[in-house]
Enzyme design. Structure first.
Site, PDB file in Angstrom:
ATOM      1  N   GLU A 127       0.881  -1.179   0.000  1.00 42.15           N
ATOM      2  CA  GLU A 127       0.000   0.000   0.000  1.00 42.15           C
ATOM      3  C   GLU A 127       0.911   1.219   0.000  1.00 42.15           C
ATOM      4  O   GLU A 127       1.480   1.571   1.037  1.00 42.15           O
ATOM      5  CB  GLU A 127      -0.891   0.001   1.253  1.00 42.15           C
ATOM      6  CG  GLU A 127      -1.842  -1.173   1.357  1.00 42.15           C
ATOM      7  CD  GLU A 127      -2.910  -1.149   0.279  1.00 42.15           C
ATOM      8  OE1 GLU A 127      -3.110  -0.095  -0.344  1.00 42.15           O
ATOM      9  OE2 GLU A 127      -3.527  -2.201   0.066  1.00 42.15           O
ATOM     10  N   CYS A 152      -2.561   9.292   2.364  1.00 41.59           N
ATOM     11  CA  CYS A 152      -2.197   8.597   1.127  1.00 41.59           C
ATOM     12  C   CYS A 152      -3.288   8.775   0.070  1.00 41.59           C
ATOM     13  O   CYS A 152      -2.997   8.926  -1.104  1.00 41.59           O
ATOM     14  CB  CYS A 152      -1.938   7.121   1.391  1.00 41.59           C
ATOM     15  SG  CYS A 152      -3.297   6.281   2.199  1.00 41.59           S
TER      16      CYS A 152
HETATM   17  P1  NDP Z   1       8.162   5.143   4.596  1.00 35.39           P
HETATM   18  O1  NDP Z   1       8.149   4.368   3.335  1.00 35.39           O
HETATM   19  O2  NDP Z   1       9.280   6.068   4.867  1.00 35.39           O
HETATM   20  O3  NDP Z   1       8.108   4.153   5.848  1.00 35.39           O
HETATM   21  C1  NDP Z   1       7.079   3.187   6.003  1.00 35.39           C
HETATM   22  C2  NDP Z   1       7.546   2.124   6.987  1.00 35.39           C
HETATM   23  O4  NDP Z   1       8.607   1.362   6.419  1.00 35.39           O
HETATM   24  C3  NDP Z   1       8.083   2.692   8.292  1.00 35.39           C
HETATM   25  O5  NDP Z   1       7.715   1.855   9.362  1.00 35.39           O
HETATM   26  C4  NDP Z   1       9.560   2.657   8.045  1.00 35.39           C
HETATM   27  O6  NDP Z   1      10.307   2.643   9.216  1.00 35.39           O
HETATM   28  C5  NDP Z   1       9.702   1.350   7.313  1.00 35.39           C
HETATM   29  N1  NDP Z   1      10.953   1.221   6.574  1.00 35.39           N
HETATM   30  C6  NDP Z   1      11.814   2.188   6.171  1.00 35.39           C
HETATM   31  N2  NDP Z   1      12.859   1.651   5.491  1.00 35.39           N
HETATM   32  C7  NDP Z   1      12.652   0.318   5.454  1.00 35.39           C
HETATM   33  C8  NDP Z   1      13.349  -0.776   4.881  1.00 35.39           C
HETATM   34  N3  NDP Z   1      14.481  -0.589   4.196  1.00 35.39           N
HETATM   35  N4  NDP Z   1      12.839  -2.014   5.031  1.00 35.39           N
HETATM   36  C9  NDP Z   1      11.672  -2.208   5.699  1.00 35.39           C
HETATM   37  N5  NDP Z   1      10.963  -1.207   6.268  1.00 35.39           N
HETATM   38  C10 NDP Z   1      11.437   0.045   6.148  1.00 35.39           C
HETATM   39  O7  NDP Z   1       6.755   5.880   4.603  1.00 35.39           O
HETATM   40  P2  NDP Z   1       6.230   6.966   5.621  1.00 35.39           P
HETATM   41  O8  NDP Z   1       6.247   6.395   7.010  1.00 35.39           O
HETATM   42  O9  NDP Z   1       6.949   8.239   5.356  1.00 35.39           O
HETATM   43  O10 NDP Z   1       4.704   7.096   5.197  1.00 35.39           O
HETATM   44  C11 NDP Z   1       4.244   7.987   4.211  1.00 35.39           C
HETATM   45  C12 NDP Z   1       3.980   7.254   2.919  1.00 35.39           C
HETATM   46  O11 NDP Z   1       3.052   6.208   3.156  1.00 35.39           O
HETATM   47  C13 NDP Z   1       3.333   8.140   1.865  1.00 35.39           C
HETATM   48  O12 NDP Z   1       3.924   7.887   0.607  1.00 35.39           O
HETATM   49  C14 NDP Z   1       1.886   7.681   1.868  1.00 35.39           C
HETATM   50  O13 NDP Z   1       1.205   7.930   0.676  1.00 35.39           O
HETATM   51  C15 NDP Z   1       2.037   6.240   2.146  1.00 35.39           C
HETATM   52  N6  NDP Z   1       0.797   5.696   2.669  1.00 35.39           N
HETATM   53  C16 NDP Z   1       0.080   4.806   1.915  1.00 35.39           C
HETATM   54  C17 NDP Z   1      -1.124   4.328   2.375  1.00 35.39           C
HETATM   55  C18 NDP Z   1      -1.905   3.325   1.595  1.00 35.39           C
HETATM   56  O14 NDP Z   1      -2.715   2.636   2.202  1.00 35.39           O
HETATM   57  N7  NDP Z   1      -1.730   3.174   0.307  1.00 35.39           N
HETATM   58  C19 NDP Z   1      -1.683   4.762   3.653  1.00 35.39           C
HETATM   59  C20 NDP Z   1      -0.845   5.673   4.355  1.00 35.39           C
HETATM   60  C21 NDP Z   1       0.353   6.121   3.870  1.00 35.39           C
HETATM   61  P3  NDP Z   1      10.897   4.024   9.789  1.00 35.39           P
HETATM   62  O15 NDP Z   1       9.762   4.982   9.876  1.00 35.39           O
HETATM   63  O16 NDP Z   1      11.389   3.569  11.094  1.00 35.39           O
HETATM   64  O17 NDP Z   1      11.962   4.455   8.800  1.00 35.39           O
END
Ligand code: NDP
Length: 497
Positions: free
Chosen positions: A245, A279
């Site tokens: 997602e 999102c």
């Molecule tokens: P990120 O992609 O930065 O992070 C998402 C999660 O992945 C966090 O828990 C993050 O940890 C973790 N993460 C980061 N690097 C890695 C890795 N290499 N391997 C595994 N996990 C990792 O997204 P954001 O938190 O900034 O969220 C915003 C984004 O999410 C926007 O693009 C938004 O559109 C999208 N989104 C999509 C939704 C949907 O349902 N389609 C709903 C809500 C948001 P950490 O934070 O600790 O780095």
């Protein structure tokens, strides 16, 4: 150390993750940070719990999930307060978010058995002597990786489906919202204390990576498209299936017969709720020429009433502010005009509502996810042009259409996983509707029947109930029987219709 802490930027000190409010810098809480060994130990514990949880069957799990639903409902104000403290979002927004999560737990608990439980299939003529049975079995341990913008709703979608399907879950919340994630697991443990069915691991991206490599049966990722690719690469090492997602650049289309005040209200809410950090937030509006001026005026009037620090909370992740500023500056530099807000709207940690018109199609405000309280409004000749421009993006998450005669037809033509007609974002709050995108917005579905099936694998069983009239699958078939098979298949499928 505390003096140098940047508000809203999480830090790990001596193995402890410290979370702060992005607006005030106040500490929201601290939790132990995990490393790869801790993730492995957590998944090992989860594996033990999985057999017990699966053994409860649909009915036992339903009772426990509904108890969790009730507990969250009773403590919704507390949950909203914690979420507000950690993300800075207005408590009313957090309440709306929590209500959505409660709906998904309720729906998944009530429908898992009907969607995933054992059932017989209809007989097929060529294999009429066999009965087919289907059931959907859990993966065992599911890893859920969540973002910070909706720290209640986005993880609870997959968590509730995964649990209802019979999986146990190890959840890695965003490092920006660990306290909300911990609260969710703690409340679940209050109603299911026997085994660690829902556990949390905290830390930065590397902990998410470790979870992907920990031997879980499936990973559900919600976050940015860039991180989604890293998650998929990590999961590919062990052929772990994923549901993705990711982000969006959702559009709202306004037709000539639309209720313009209602369209403006939905556009403002869809683009500015949660300070635009959504999102499925509306980031672009395409409006047919006859109602364009009226729509722009109504949007400016409504968005102009929203105040930062009240309806508009801070930008939760401080570095996002630079992206929002770049998008606004780029739009203005390329000839766009701010009819509300604009360059001066960015006042960290806040961004004031910004409405931009005449923004060229090649600017970042039109092409990339802004994730702030901004909206572009573009005049189009007709709804064909609106659909073409709305679809001209690598993303394809959600969208909205306002109109009467053609609205549903337009909704069907949008390249998106979900579309709201005469409202915005509604689909995320309906437990029975699948949620997910296409293209750069990801694949797979959470919520609804498809969401339940996402966290289970189909198991097919055939049972013979008599001798074969057309014995195809045996070396003991005779030439006469093969001739009968040919005759039968020609009779069934060989005739022109
Ligand atoms: P990120 O992609 O930065 O992070 C998402 C999660 O992945 C966090 O828990 C993050 O940890 C973790 N993460 C980061 N690097 C890695 C890795 N290499 N391997 C595994 N996990 C990792 O997204 P954001 O938190 O900034 O969220 C915003 C984004 O999410 C926007 O693009 C938004 O559109 C999208 N989104 C999509 C939704 C949907 O349902 N389609 C709903 C809500 C948001 P950490 O934070 O600790 O780095």
């Amino acid at each position: 150390m505390t003096a140098t802490r940047v508000p809203g930027v999480p830090e790990i000190e001596d193995g402890v993750l410290i979370s702060t409010n992005p607006a005030t810098g106040e500490e929201a809480g601290r939790v132990p940070a995990a490393d790869a060994d801790a993730v492995a130990a957590t998944v090992a514990r989860a594996r033990q719990a999985a057999a017990w949880w699966q053994g409860l069957g649909f009915t036992g799990r339903k009772a426990r999930l509904l108890r969790w639903r009730t507990l969250l409902t009773q403590r919704i104000e507390e949950l909203a307060r914690i979420t507000g403290q950690e993300t800075g979002k207005p408590e009313a927004d957090a309440i709306v978010e929590a209500v959505g999560a409660i709906e998904h737990i309720d729906w998944a608990a009530h429908h898992a058995k009907a969607v995933l439980g054992p059932r017989r299939t209809r007989t097929r003529l060529l294999t009429a002597e066999h009965v087919g049975h289907i059931e959907y079995l859990p993966y065992g341990v599911v890893g859920v990786i969540g973002p910070w913008n909706y720290p209640i709703l986005t993880p609870i979608g997959p968590i509730s489906s995964a649990l209802a399907a019979g999986n146990v879950v190890v959840f890695k919340p965003s490092e920006y919202t660990p306290i909300v994630g911990q609260w969710l697991a703690d409340t679940f443990a209050e109603v299911v204390g026997e085994q660690p069915v829902l556990q949390v691991v905290h830390g930065m991206g590397d902990v998410g990576g470790a979870l992907c490599r920990s031997g879980v049966g499936k990973v559900s990722f919600t976050g940015s498209t860039a991180t989604a690719k890293k998650v998929m690469a990590a999961c590919a090492e062990n052929l772990v299936p994923v549901v993705i997602e990711a982000g969006g650049k959702d559009a709202l289309i306004v037709d000539a017969d639309a209720d313009i005040p209602a369209a403006a209200e939905a556009a403002v809410w869809g683009s500015m709720t949660n300070a635009g950090q959504t999102c499925i937030g509306i980031e672009r509006a395409y409006v047919v020429a006859p109602v364009y001026d009226q729509f722009v005026a109504a949007v400016v009037e409504k968005a102009g009433k929203l105040r930062t620090g009240h309806e508009i909370g801070p930008i939760t992740m401080p570095r996002q502010i630079d992206i929002i500023r770049d998008h606004i500056d780029d739009a203005l530099a390329k000839g766009g005009r701010a009819v509300l807000g604009g360059a001066g709207a960015v006042q960290p940690p806040y961004v004031a509502p910004t409405v931009l018109v005449d923004v060229p199609a090649d600017s970042a405000e039109i092409r990339d996810e802004t994730f702030g309280p901004t909206l572009t409004i573009t005049k189009v000749a007709d709804t064909d042009e609106a659909v073409r421009q709305a679809n001209d993006t690598p993303y394809g998450l959600g969208g909205a259409v306002f109109g009467k005669a053609d609205a549903v037809r337009i909704a069907r033509r949008l390249r998106a996983g979900m579309v709201a007609v005469n409202s915005s974002l509604t689909f995320v709050g309906m437990g029975n509707l699948p949620f997910g995108g296409v293209g750069d917005s990801g694949f797979g579905r959470i919520h609804g029947e498809d969401g339940l099936r996402e966290f289970a694998r189909a198991k097919s069983i055939t049972v013979r109930r008599g001798p074969s009239m057309l014995p195809a699958m045996t070396f003991e078939r005779t030439p006469a029987q093969v001739a009968r098979i040919v005759k039968a298949v020609k009779l069934l499928y060989g005739r022109k219709r």
